[in-house]
Design a protein around this motif. Structure first.
Motif, PDB file in Angstrom:
ATOM      1  N   UNK A 540       0.825  -1.208   0.000  1.00 16.87           N
ATOM      2  CA  UNK A 540       0.000   0.000   0.000  1.00 16.87           C
ATOM      3  C   UNK A 540       0.861   1.261   0.000  1.00 16.87           C
ATOM      4  N   UNK A 541       2.011   1.190   0.670  1.00 13.67           N
ATOM      5  CA  UNK A 541       2.922   2.337   0.679  1.00 13.67           C
ATOM      6  C   UNK A 541       3.462   2.593  -0.714  1.00 13.67           C
ATOM      7  N   UNK A 542       3.793   1.545  -1.426  1.00 17.66           N
ATOM      8  CA  UNK A 542       4.284   1.700  -2.801  1.00 17.66           C
ATOM      9  C   UNK A 542       3.211   2.294  -3.710  1.00 17.66           C
ATOM     10  N   UNK A 543       1.934   1.925  -3.441  1.00 15.07           N
ATOM     11  CA  UNK A 543       0.852   2.510  -4.245  1.00 15.07           C
ATOM     12  C   UNK A 543       0.729   4.019  -4.000  1.00 15.07           C
ATOM     13  N   UNK A 544       1.075   4.471  -2.785  1.00 15.44           N
ATOM     14  CA  UNK A 544       0.960   5.880  -2.463  1.00 15.44           C
ATOM     15  C   UNK A 544       2.128   6.721  -2.904  1.00 15.44           C
ATOM     16  N   UNK A 545       3.228   6.101  -3.339  1.00 10.88           N
ATOM     17  CA  UNK A 545       4.387   6.858  -3.774  1.00 10.88           C
ATOM     18  C   UNK A 545       4.121   7.506  -5.130  1.00 10.88           C
ATOM     19  N   UNK A 546       4.578   8.782  -5.252  1.00  5.58           N
ATOM     20  CA  UNK A 546       4.370   9.505  -6.521  1.00  5.58           C
ATOM     21  C   UNK A 546       5.583   9.426  -7.433  1.00  5.58           C
ATOM     22  N   UNK A 547       6.743   9.025  -6.903  1.00  4.89           N
ATOM     23  CA  UNK A 547       7.972   8.912  -7.693  1.00  4.89           C
ATOM     24  C   UNK A 547       8.584   7.540  -7.493  1.00  4.89           C
ATOM     25  N   UNK A 556       0.793  -4.700  -9.843  1.00 10.68           N
ATOM     26  CA  UNK A 556      -0.220  -3.886  -9.188  1.00 10.68           C
ATOM     27  C   UNK A 556       0.169  -2.410  -9.155  1.00 10.68           C
ATOM     28  N   UNK A 557       1.432  -2.114  -8.784  1.00 12.42           N
ATOM     29  CA  UNK A 557       1.857  -0.718  -8.678  1.00 12.42           C
ATOM     30  C   UNK A 557       1.791  -0.029 -10.033  1.00 12.42           C
ATOM     31  N   UNK A 558       2.245  -0.747 -11.071  1.00  9.23           N
ATOM     32  CA  UNK A 558       2.229  -0.197 -12.417  1.00  9.23           C
ATOM     33  C   UNK A 558       0.797   0.141 -12.847  1.00  9.23           C
ATOM     34  N   UNK A 559      -0.117  -0.787 -12.594  1.00  7.98           N
ATOM     35  CA  UNK A 559      -1.511  -0.573 -12.990  1.00  7.98           C
ATOM     36  C   UNK A 559      -2.126   0.606 -12.228  1.00  7.98           C
ATOM     37  N   UNK A 560      -1.787   0.709 -10.930  1.00  5.77           N
ATOM     38  CA  UNK A 560      -2.306   1.831 -10.132  1.00  5.77           C
ATOM     39  C   UNK A 560      -1.858   3.175 -10.701  1.00  5.77           C
ATOM     40  N   UNK A 561      -0.595   3.305 -11.064  1.00  6.07           N
ATOM     41  CA  UNK A 561      -0.086   4.554 -11.620  1.00  6.07           C
ATOM     42  C   UNK A 561      -0.719   4.865 -12.965  1.00  6.07           C
ATOM     43  N   UNK A 562      -0.909   3.847 -13.791  1.00  9.41           N
ATOM     44  CA  UNK A 562      -1.536   4.058 -15.100  1.00  9.41           C
ATOM     45  C   UNK A 562      -2.966   4.591 -14.937  1.00  9.41           C
ATOM     46  N   UNK A 563      -3.702   4.021 -13.947  1.00  3.91           N
ATOM     47  CA  UNK A 563      -5.074   4.472 -13.715  1.00  3.91           C
ATOM     48  C   UNK A 563      -5.110   5.946 -13.283  1.00  3.91           C
ATOM     49  N   UNK A 572      -7.892   4.443  -9.222  1.00  6.05           N
ATOM     50  CA  UNK A 572      -6.734   3.719  -8.684  1.00  6.05           C
ATOM     51  C   UNK A 572      -7.115   2.344  -8.162  1.00  6.05           C
ATOM     52  N   UNK A 573      -6.157   1.737  -7.462  1.00  3.76           N
ATOM     53  CA  UNK A 573      -6.322   0.387  -6.906  1.00  3.76           C
ATOM     54  C   UNK A 573      -6.393   0.438  -5.393  1.00  3.76           C
ATOM     55  N   UNK A 574      -7.144  -0.493  -4.838  1.00  6.69           N
ATOM     56  CA  UNK A 574      -7.146  -0.754  -3.403  1.00  6.69           C
ATOM     57  C   UNK A 574      -6.894  -2.258  -3.210  1.00  6.69           C
ATOM     58  N   UNK A 575      -6.007  -2.585  -2.297  1.00 11.76           N
ATOM     59  CA  UNK A 575      -5.608  -3.985  -2.071  1.00 11.76           C
ATOM     60  C   UNK A 575      -6.057  -4.391  -0.671  1.00 11.76           C
ATOM     61  N   UNK A 576      -6.737  -5.540  -0.604  1.00  7.84           N
ATOM     62  CA  UNK A 576      -7.160  -6.122   0.667  1.00  7.84           C
ATOM     63  C   UNK A 576      -6.667  -7.568   0.690  1.00  7.84           C
ATOM     64  N   UNK A 577      -6.005  -7.966   1.769  1.00  9.40           N
ATOM     65  CA  UNK A 577      -5.426  -9.316   1.801  1.00  9.40           C
ATOM     66  C   UNK A 577      -5.318  -9.812   3.252  1.00  9.40           C
ATOM     67  N   UNK A 584      -7.750  -9.519  -2.484  1.00 12.50           N
ATOM     68  CA  UNK A 584      -8.710  -8.857  -3.385  1.00 12.50           C
ATOM     69  C   UNK A 584      -8.142  -7.509  -3.793  1.00 12.50           C
ATOM     70  N   UNK A 585      -8.079  -7.280  -5.104  1.00 12.84           N
ATOM     71  CA  UNK A 585      -7.637  -6.016  -5.662  1.00 12.84           C
ATOM     72  C   UNK A 585      -8.841  -5.383  -6.390  1.00 12.84           C
ATOM     73  N   UNK A 586      -9.201  -4.148  -5.980  1.00 11.54           N
ATOM     74  CA  UNK A 586     -10.339  -3.467  -6.618  1.00 11.54           C
ATOM     75  C   UNK A 586      -9.844  -2.288  -7.453  1.00 11.54           C
ATOM     76  N   UNK A 587     -10.478  -2.083  -8.574  1.00 11.67           N
ATOM     77  CA  UNK A 587     -10.192  -0.963  -9.472  1.00 11.67           C
ATOM     78  C   UNK A 587     -11.381  -0.004  -9.431  1.00 11.67           C
ATOM     79  N   UNK A 588     -11.083   1.279  -9.215  1.00 11.61           N
ATOM     80  CA  UNK A 588     -12.131   2.323  -9.197  1.00 11.61           C
ATOM     81  C   UNK A 588     -11.875   3.295 -10.348  1.00 11.61           C
ATOM     82  N   UNK A 589     -12.876   3.461 -11.211  1.00 13.49           N
ATOM     83  CA  UNK A 589     -12.779   4.389 -12.351  1.00 13.49           C
ATOM     84  C   UNK A 589     -14.031   5.256 -12.358  1.00 13.49           C
ATOM     85  N   UNK A 590     -13.884   6.605 -12.327  1.00 19.80           N
ATOM     86  CA  UNK A 590     -15.076   7.466 -12.444  1.00 19.80           C
ATOM     87  C   UNK A 590     -15.797   7.206 -13.751  1.00 19.80           C
TER      88      UNK A 590
END
Length: 595
Positions: A540-547, A556-563, A572-577, A584-590
């Motif tokens: 989750x920390x890696x998903x929150x990194x901007x650089x 997962x990280x790559x897909x989150x940044x692309x979104x 973006x992505x949310x990961x629950x495990x 479970x990985x969820x994708x949210x798109x407006x």
């Protein structure tokens, strides 16, 4: 700049002058109207009262004629005796005694009342004699200084008049070059025949003039007494130059009844009081400019106040217009410096200033826009880098596609079967690579993305045989929306490699897509190994990194940044495990972004 300055000036003038002018104009106008109406009524009443006082004074002085007339009417014998005496060639001593008694009756009021100049009594006789209060005995016309009244009597008696007045002047005894002016009242006497005699009462004009001048009136008000022929008998002062013609026309056209009038075409307001007894008319004429001097002065003061308010408002408007223009010049210089890339000018440090606040906000937005432009450029570069990284997957896709095509034909020549598992795997992989190499279409319908995901799963099933089973739960309404290519493949690979591969037995992967509150929600759930709390927190920390260097990550990280690069921060992505339970990985798109 001149147009802007004029706009500011007029706008400020409009805002400043209205609150000042409206109360002044309303107050001044209503005050002038009320005062004018009040003055008009008061002036009319005052003029009529003055005329009534003037009439009373004149009537009182001429009542002596009525007394004399009533005396002779009541004493017919005395009147006959007087006529006899006047007709005798040489009256006797007894006649003179009776004449003295008669004369005492007319001499007494003339002596007692200073305003009476003289009293004449005439009865028709062939000796042309009459008696007067000014001399003793009988008087003949040829020996007396005042005989014009006799001619007036002859003319009016011939017309049958019983009572009339007239203004006359004469020289006494021709000794002094001084005209004596009188108002004469004539009353006919009756003896043997109608109108065979007359009583003449002469009132001093000087006395009446003094009384008229003593009345308290405005300086330019005219008080007049007219006879029945509209001739001026008495007036308090002469007409002013330039007013004579208009006033004479006004008197000529004025009615005989008592009234007050104000003509809109005339410069004067007049009041008339008629005397039925003597046929006189008492007239008051007042110039409007004098009568309404107070309302006119109030109107002038109101106009001066309006002009003063306008001048003050213009000065204030000019001051603020200049101040606004200075602020606008500062803003313009700031924008021009920013456009040219020059150093920004030093701004004045003034508090509680709206333009200073605007300038500060412009600076903030200017810096924010620069920052956002830099972020947009960085975001675009990262998107291109991530897309290239995802497609290349550490190998050249064109090289792989050509190589897989060669391998496919070689495998077919070896096995002698184009539908072998090896050929199927190579075909599926080729389809995926063709999708990746379609650079013209970065977004595809979710339905098509699910088909490519199914192709990828078929490849993996050949490897894991019956170890995995995929469950599909995707609503038809959700499949119409456009999504990024290769969106689900990295998540499926993550489930296989990090979850299912490390555990024994058959496992499940569930792919679900739904529309919920203007959002497209896609989830990939497995019941594999899962992650402990530390592993989940690190991901989750890696998903929150901007650089960071993302060139070696396609998961997962790559897909989150692309979104986030494609749809913004709301996606973006949310990961629950949970360890030994799955991930479970969820994708949210407006939804608006997907249309």
């Amino acid at each position: 700049m001149k147009s802007a300055y004029r706009t500011f000036f007029l706008k400020n003038l409009y805002h400043f002058i209205l609150p000042m002018l409206i109360p002044i104009a309303i107050l001044g106008t209503f005050s002038a109207i009320i005062i004018q109406q009040y003055i008009g009524k008061e002036a009319t009443d005052a003029n009529l009262n003055v005329l009534k006082g003037m009439q009373s004074n004149v009537d009182l002085q001429f009542e002596q004629l009525d007394t004399l007339y009533m005396h002779f009417v009541a004493s017919a014998i005395e009147l006959s005796e007087l006529k006899s005496i006047l007709s005798k060639p040489l009256p006797s001593l007894e006649d003179y005694k009776r004449l003295a008694a008669i004369k005492n009756f007319i001499d007494s009021p003339a002596i007692a009342r200073s305003y009476i100049d003289s009293i004449y009594i005439y009865l028709q006789n062939d000796k042309n004699r009459f008696i007067t209060s000014t001399t003793g005995g009988l008087m003949e016309f040829s020996d007396f200084y005042d005989v014009s009244w006799y001619d007036e009597y002859l003319g009016r008696s011939a017309l049958g008049d019983d009572y009339w007045t007239g203004k006359r002047s004469f020289l006494k005894y021709n000794l002094f070059n001084y005209n004596t002016e009188v108002i004469s009242l004539y009353q006919t006497l009756y003896t043997s025949s109608p109108g065979d005699g007359v009583i003449v009462l002469n009132i001093k004009m000087e006395h009446l003039q003094d009384q008229l001048s003593a009345l308290r009136t405005p300086d330019n008000q005219y008080l007049l007494m007219l006879d029945s022929a509209n001739q001026i008998i008495l007036q308090n002062r002469p007409f002013q130059e330039g007013e004579t013609e208009e006033l004479q026309l006004l008197l000529k056209d004025s009615p005989n009844e008592t009234l007050s009038s104000e003509s809109p075409d005339s410069r004067f307001v007049y009041s008339i009081l008629s005397s039925e007894k003597y046929g006189w008319r008492f007239v008051s004429i007042t110039p409007k400019k004098s009568l309404y001097a107070l309302p006119l002065r109030l109107g002038l003061y109101t106009l001066l106040a309006i002009l003063f308010s306008f001048a003050v408002a213009a000065w204030i408007s000019q001051y603020f217009a200049k101040q606004h223009m200075n602020e606008i010049r500062q803003i313009t210089n700031l924008l021009q410096s920013a456009e040219k890339g020059e150093p920004l000018p030093v701004l004045p440090n003034r508090k509680h200033n709206i333009y200073n606040y605007i300038i500060q906000r412009i600076l903030v937005h200017f810096l924010e826009n620069n920052y956002l432009n830099a972020q947009l450029a960085e975001r675009k570069a990262k998107a291109e880098m991530l897309e290239l990284s995802a497609l290349q997957a550490q190998l050249n896709p064109h090289f792989l596609l050509n190589t897989f095509d060669t391998i496919n034909w070689k495998a077919a020549s070896v096995t002698g079967n184009m539908n072998s598992e090896l050929n199927q795997m190579i075909g599926h992989l080729g389809d995926i690579l063709k999708t990746a190499l379609d650079y013209e279409h970065k977004y595809i319908p979710l339905e098509e993305e699910l088909e490519y995901t199914h192709t990828y799963i078929q490849i993996q099933k050949m490897r894991y045989q019956d170890k995995i089973e995929v469950l599909w739960d995707c609503g038809a309404d959700a499949q119409q929306f456009m999504v990024l290519k290769l969106l689900l493949q990295p998540l499926i690979e993550n489930s296989l490699y990090h979850g299912i591969r490390k555990v024994e037995g058959k496992r499940y992967i569930k792919i679900k897509a739904r529309l919920q509150q203007e959002r497209l929600l896609i989830s990939v759930t497995d019941n594999g190994q899962g992650m402990d709390r530390d592993q989940l927190q690190a991901l989750r920390s890696r998903l929150g990194e901007s650089t960071g260097d993302l060139s070696s990550h396609i998961g997962v990280v790559n897909t989150h940044k692309r979104l986030q690069l494609a749809y913004g921060d709301l996606s973006g992505l949310q990961v629950y495990s949970k360890w030994n339970s799955g991930t479970m990985v969820t994708i949210t798109i407006p939804v608006k972004e997907t249309l």
